[in-house]
Scaffold this motif. Structure first.
Motif, PDB file in Angstrom:
ATOM      1  N   PRO A 226       0.821  -1.216   0.000  1.00  0.00           N
ATOM      2  CA  PRO A 226       0.000   0.000   0.000  1.00  0.00           C
ATOM      3  C   PRO A 226       0.853   1.264   0.000  1.00  0.00           C
ATOM      4  O   PRO A 226       1.921   1.311   0.619  1.00  0.00           O
ATOM      5  CB  PRO A 226      -0.796  -0.119   1.304  1.00  0.00           C
ATOM      6  N   GLN A 227       0.351   2.294  -0.701  1.00  0.00           N
ATOM      7  CA  GLN A 227       1.050   3.564  -0.796  1.00  0.00           C
ATOM      8  C   GLN A 227       0.103   4.705  -0.408  1.00  0.00           C
ATOM      9  O   GLN A 227      -1.109   4.618  -0.618  1.00  0.00           O
ATOM     10  CB  GLN A 227       1.591   3.779  -2.206  1.00  0.00           C
ATOM     11  N   PRO A 228       0.655   5.784   0.163  1.00  0.00           N
ATOM     12  CA  PRO A 228      -0.186   6.852   0.702  1.00  0.00           C
ATOM     13  C   PRO A 228      -0.808   7.738  -0.373  1.00  0.00           C
ATOM     14  O   PRO A 228      -0.224   7.957  -1.436  1.00  0.00           O
ATOM     15  CB  PRO A 228       0.786   7.651   1.572  1.00  0.00           C
ATOM     16  N   VAL A 229      -1.989   8.248  -0.050  1.00  0.00           N
ATOM     17  CA  VAL A 229      -2.710   9.208  -0.894  1.00  0.00           C
ATOM     18  C   VAL A 229      -3.124  10.375   0.000  1.00  0.00           C
ATOM     19  O   VAL A 229      -3.849  10.185   0.974  1.00  0.00           O
ATOM     20  CB  VAL A 229      -3.947   8.579  -1.552  1.00  0.00           C
ATOM     21  N   THR A 230      -2.667  11.560  -0.327  1.00  0.00           N
ATOM     22  CA  THR A 230      -2.949  12.723   0.517  1.00  0.00           C
ATOM     23  C   THR A 230      -4.235  13.414   0.062  1.00  0.00           C
ATOM     24  O   THR A 230      -4.484  13.542  -1.134  1.00  0.00           O
ATOM     25  CB  THR A 230      -1.792  13.730   0.475  1.00  0.00           C
ATOM     26  N   PRO A 231      -5.034  13.889   0.999  1.00  0.00           N
ATOM     27  CA  PRO A 231      -6.290  14.545   0.625  1.00  0.00           C
ATOM     28  C   PRO A 231      -6.146  16.022   0.300  1.00  0.00           C
ATOM     29  O   PRO A 231      -7.031  16.606  -0.336  1.00  0.00           O
ATOM     30  CB  PRO A 231      -7.148  14.372   1.886  1.00  0.00           C
ATOM     31  N   ASP A 232      -5.049  16.640   0.725  1.00  0.00           N
ATOM     32  CA  ASP A 232      -4.951  18.095   0.683  1.00  0.00           C
ATOM     33  C   ASP A 232      -3.843  18.631  -0.222  1.00  0.00           C
ATOM     34  O   ASP A 232      -3.582  19.832  -0.228  1.00  0.00           O
ATOM     35  CB  ASP A 232      -4.743  18.650   2.101  1.00  0.00           C
ATOM     36  N   VAL A 233      -3.192  17.780  -0.987  1.00  0.00           N
ATOM     37  CA  VAL A 233      -2.165  18.242  -1.929  1.00  0.00           C
ATOM     38  C   VAL A 233      -2.746  18.164  -3.342  1.00  0.00           C
ATOM     39  O   VAL A 233      -2.962  17.075  -3.881  1.00  0.00           O
ATOM     40  CB  VAL A 233      -0.874  17.399  -1.842  1.00  0.00           C
ATOM     41  N   VAL A 234      -3.014  19.324  -3.921  1.00  0.00           N
ATOM     42  CA  VAL A 234      -3.527  19.381  -5.296  1.00  0.00           C
ATOM     43  C   VAL A 234      -2.333  19.368  -6.237  1.00  0.00           C
ATOM     44  O   VAL A 234      -1.503  20.271  -6.218  1.00  0.00           O
ATOM     45  CB  VAL A 234      -4.388  20.630  -5.523  1.00  0.00           C
ATOM     46  N   CYS A 235      -2.246  18.338  -7.053  1.00  0.00           N
ATOM     47  CA  CYS A 235      -1.070  18.115  -7.885  1.00  0.00           C
ATOM     48  C   CYS A 235      -1.240  18.610  -9.312  1.00  0.00           C
ATOM     49  O   CYS A 235      -0.252  18.789 -10.026  1.00  0.00           O
ATOM     50  CB  CYS A 235      -0.726  16.637  -7.915  1.00  0.00           C
ATOM     51  N   CYS A 236      -2.471  18.792  -9.742  1.00  0.00           N
ATOM     52  CA  CYS A 236      -2.696  19.079 -11.154  1.00  0.00           C
ATOM     53  C   CYS A 236      -4.040  19.748 -11.354  1.00  0.00           C
ATOM     54  O   CYS A 236      -5.030  19.380 -10.713  1.00  0.00           O
ATOM     55  CB  CYS A 236      -2.645  17.764 -11.943  1.00  0.00           C
ATOM     56  N   HIS A 237      -4.058  20.760 -12.214  1.00  0.00           N
ATOM     57  CA  HIS A 237      -5.299  21.263 -12.784  1.00  0.00           C
ATOM     58  C   HIS A 237      -5.441  20.570 -14.130  1.00  0.00           C
ATOM     59  O   HIS A 237      -4.718  20.875 -15.081  1.00  0.00           O
ATOM     60  CB  HIS A 237      -5.243  22.780 -12.939  1.00  0.00           C
ATOM     61  N   TYR A 238      -6.352  19.620 -14.170  1.00  0.00           N
ATOM     62  CA  TYR A 238      -6.464  18.682 -15.289  1.00  0.00           C
ATOM     63  C   TYR A 238      -7.432  19.220 -16.337  1.00  0.00           C
ATOM     64  O   TYR A 238      -8.628  19.343 -16.091  1.00  0.00           O
ATOM     65  CB  TYR A 238      -6.932  17.329 -14.759  1.00  0.00           C
ATOM     66  N   ARG A 239      -6.885  19.529 -17.515  1.00  0.00           N
ATOM     67  CA  ARG A 239      -7.688  20.151 -18.564  1.00  0.00           C
ATOM     68  C   ARG A 239      -8.521  19.091 -19.294  1.00  0.00           C
ATOM     69  O   ARG A 239      -7.997  18.089 -19.773  1.00  0.00           O
ATOM     70  CB  ARG A 239      -6.787  20.883 -19.566  1.00  0.00           C
ATOM     71  N   THR A 240      -9.811  19.329 -19.378  1.00  0.00           N
ATOM     72  CA  THR A 240     -10.706  18.417 -20.088  1.00  0.00           C
ATOM     73  C   THR A 240     -11.063  19.018 -21.440  1.00  0.00           C
ATOM     74  O   THR A 240     -11.527  20.150 -21.527  1.00  0.00           O
ATOM     75  CB  THR A 240     -11.988  18.171 -19.276  1.00  0.00           C
ATOM     76  N   HIS A 241     -10.808  18.246 -22.485  1.00  0.00           N
ATOM     77  CA  HIS A 241     -11.169  18.683 -23.839  1.00  0.00           C
ATOM     78  C   HIS A 241     -11.306  17.446 -24.720  1.00  0.00           C
ATOM     79  O   HIS A 241     -11.082  16.310 -24.283  1.00  0.00           O
ATOM     80  CB  HIS A 241     -10.151  19.670 -24.415  1.00  0.00           C
ATOM     81  N   GLY A 242     -11.650  17.641 -25.954  1.00  0.00           N
ATOM     82  CA  GLY A 242     -12.028  16.538 -26.837  1.00  0.00           C
ATOM     83  C   GLY A 242     -10.946  15.533 -27.106  1.00  0.00           C
ATOM     84  O   GLY A 242     -11.236  14.401 -27.512  1.00  0.00           O
ATOM     85  N   ASN A 243      -9.670  15.890 -26.887  1.00  0.00           N
ATOM     86  CA  ASN A 243      -8.586  14.970 -27.206  1.00  0.00           C
ATOM     87  C   ASN A 243      -8.153  14.099 -26.036  1.00  0.00           C
ATOM     88  O   ASN A 243      -7.227  13.307 -26.165  1.00  0.00           O
ATOM     89  CB  ASN A 243      -7.368  15.754 -27.716  1.00  0.00           C
TER      90      ASN A 243
END
Length: 322
Positions: A226-243
């Protein structure tokens, strides 16, 4: 005596450089230090977004890092934009013919000089302090070979959502192999920081598959636990588009089934197949009801995972939540 004083002076100068870089966040100085983190940015036909992506990485403060950019045979103006940015900021930049994202990441991984690395897409934005926060977490948890964070969706025009995508909060505080194999908890491919040594030991990204993150993360959890997942570290603003790759549901879910077949001897494999087929049907029932109906014989089962999703086929899309 003179030799000792010289060494002490050199050591003091080195310490001062590190103090200045970490305290003041001088971008050029921190990138001239031996990197602790390598950022691997794969570029492909994102001329509208790639400069903003690069600049968001270069604006990171509080950590010694390097940026490696490899343009995978873009046909637009991305190579020209990146060449100018590389001349200005002196990061490592490579442009070559198209070989695909997996080959591109493996090539950059071989060049990485950091103890840790993260990947980044040429159409996304890295929030301030992402590298520092994830590195601080890993340094405080030396038994972990990875840590994962959160993402905020971003529109094609760059409008960032106020809240993180709730799907990736499911994995907090840590994710197990079994959960990931069964498709119960997801991880985002641009929210990771991984040990370079650990990933190299596993052979890097698996070239048998056309997308990169799920096979690697699954193998990492299988081999390292198992590996940790943090709730409060925003790593990316993920762009959503057609591609975006996720728009091609059939290709993506068929690949998931190919990947989990590597673990067909695991006791949970049959359940994992049913779960992933149910997830595939669920996505189609939301976005492409005709295709969901056509694939019903292929994806149907009597499993609870499928039966609870079956009603989505008959509910109008505007009444559904993805």
């Amino acid at each position: 005596m003179e030799y000792s004083v010289t060494n002490m002076f050199a050591q003091k100068m080195t310490e001062n450089v590190y103090v200045k870089a970490f305290a003041q966040g001088e971008e050029m100085e921190q990138r001239e230090l031996p990197p602790v983190v390598s950022v691997l940015l794969a570029s492909y036909n994102h001329e509208k977004y790639v400069e903003a992506a690069v600049r968001s990485v270069l604006s990171q403060k509080g950590v010694a890092f390097e940026l490696i950019v490899l343009d995978d045979g873009s046909k637009d103006k991305s190579p020209d934009i990146l060449e100018k940015l590389a001349e200005e900021f002196k990061f490592r930049y490579i442009h070559r013919e198209n070989k695909g994202v997996v080959a591109t990441l493996n090539e950059m991984l071989e060049l990485a000089r950091g103890k840790y690395f993260c990947t980044f897409s040429s159409d996304d934005i890295m929030p301030p302090d992402r590298l520092r926060k994830q590195l601080d977490f890993l340094l405080a948890h030396p038994n972990a070979v990875a840590c994962f964070g959160q993402v905020k969706p971003m529109s094609e025009g760059g409008v960032v959502a106020e809240q993180v995508d709730p799907a990736y909060l499911k994995a907090v505080p840590e994710i197990h192999f079994e959960e990931f194999l069964l498709g119960l908890k997801p991880l985002h491919g641009c929210a990771e920081m991984l040990s370079v040594e650990a990933v190299r030991r596993m052979g890097g990204y698996d070239s048998r598959f056309f997308f990169e993150d799920y096979p690697l993360f699954l193998k990492l959890l299988y081999e390292y636990g198992p590996q940790p997942v943090t709730p409060d570290v925003v790593c990316c603003h993920y762009r959503t588009h057609g591609n975006n790759l996720h728009a091609n549901h059939n290709r993506m879910y068929a690949e998931f089934l190919r990947i989990i077949e590597l673990y067909k001897d695991h006791k949970l494999y049959p359940q994992a197949v049913r779960n992933w087929k149910a997830n595939w049907f669920s996505m189609l029932a939301y976005a492409q009801k005709g295709e969901a109906l056509r694939r019903l014989p292929q994806l149907a089962s009597f499993s609870p995972a499928f039966l609870k999703r079956l009603p989505k086929l008959f509910i109008p899309k505007f009444l559904l939540k993805r």
